[in-house]
Design a protein around this motif. Structure first.
Motif, PDB file in Angstrom:
ATOM      1  N   LYS A  64       0.832  -1.199   0.000  1.00 16.07           N
ATOM      2  CA  LYS A  64       0.000   0.000   0.000  1.00 16.07           C
ATOM      3  C   LYS A  64       0.873   1.259   0.000  1.00 16.07           C
ATOM      4  O   LYS A  64       0.616   2.208  -0.746  1.00 16.07           O
ATOM      5  CB  LYS A  64      -0.919  -0.022   1.224  1.00 16.07           C
ATOM      6  CG  LYS A  64      -2.174   0.778   1.081  1.00 16.07           C
ATOM      7  CD  LYS A  64      -3.214   0.406   2.107  1.00 16.07           C
ATOM      8  CE  LYS A  64      -2.866   0.988   3.456  1.00 16.07           C
ATOM      9  NZ  LYS A  64      -3.955   0.923   4.433  1.00 16.07           N
ATOM     10  N   ARG A  71       1.344   4.310  -2.950  1.00  8.65           N
ATOM     11  CA  ARG A  71       1.080   5.710  -2.606  1.00  8.65           C
ATOM     12  C   ARG A  71       2.352   6.561  -2.534  1.00  8.65           C
ATOM     13  O   ARG A  71       2.286   7.713  -2.140  1.00  8.65           O
ATOM     14  CB  ARG A  71       0.366   5.769  -1.257  1.00  8.65           C
ATOM     15  CG  ARG A  71      -0.999   5.140  -1.269  1.00  8.65           C
ATOM     16  CD  ARG A  71      -1.603   5.187   0.103  1.00  8.65           C
ATOM     17  NE  ARG A  71      -2.949   4.625   0.096  1.00  8.65           N
ATOM     18  CZ  ARG A  71      -3.666   4.423   1.178  1.00  8.65           C
ATOM     19  NH1 ARG A  71      -3.179   4.739   2.367  1.00  8.65           N
ATOM     20  NH2 ARG A  71      -4.862   3.902   1.097  1.00  8.65           N
ATOM     21  N   GLU A 111       4.656   6.362  -0.376  1.00  7.45           N
ATOM     22  CA  GLU A 111       4.880   6.714   1.021  1.00  7.45           C
ATOM     23  C   GLU A 111       6.090   5.955   1.553  1.00  7.45           C
ATOM     24  O   GLU A 111       6.674   5.124   0.852  1.00  7.45           O
ATOM     25  CB  GLU A 111       3.632   6.371   1.851  1.00  7.45           C
ATOM     26  CG  GLU A 111       2.411   7.191   1.480  1.00  7.45           C
ATOM     27  CD  GLU A 111       1.157   6.760   2.213  1.00  7.45           C
ATOM     28  OE1 GLU A 111       1.180   5.702   2.878  1.00  7.45           O
ATOM     29  OE2 GLU A 111       0.149   7.470   2.111  1.00  7.45           O
TER      30      GLU A 111
END
Length: 119
Positions: free
Chosen positions: A34, A38, A40
């Motif tokens: 995830k 993103r 991140e």
């Protein structure tokens, strides 16, 4: 025969520990995937490998396949499979050590007989 209750307790504890760490590994791979999508901050590969070697490799392997995560980087894959082999060797050693002495002697004798029959 006095080792059998300890062996059963060890197997129960080990099974629950591996299940718990596998669930943790699965969640970590999901979170890392995830984060990757993103852009991140990611979970360090060393941490992913550590949770695998501590018994979480089944959850890690399942997450890798389900999320198509960490399946292409060859260096990671090689180290991952080495950690799987290490983990399986440790569990097999624990099983052997907790085996009653008579069963270990029988297993060793059977192995020796097989080797002698091949010569």
């Amino acid at each position: 025969m006095e080792l059998l209750p300890i062996k059963n307790e060890l197997n129960g504890w080990l099974g629950w520990a591996c299940l718990t760490v596998s669930l943790l590994a699965f969640a970590m791979y999901w979170a890392d995937k995830k984060a990757a999508l993103r852009n991140e901050r990611r979970i360090p590969e060393l941490r992913l490998l550590l949770v695998g070697v501590l018994g979480g490799w089944p959850g890690a392997l399942l997450a890798q396949q389900l999320f198509r995560h960490k399946t292409k980087k060859t260096s990671f894959r090689v180290v991952f499979w080495l950690t799987v082999i290490l983990n399986v060797a440790i569990v097999a050693s624990l099983e052997f050590v907790s085996m009653p002495t008579t069963a270990r002697s029988t297993a060793a004798n059977n192995h020796q007989e097989r080797q002698e029959s091949h010569q």
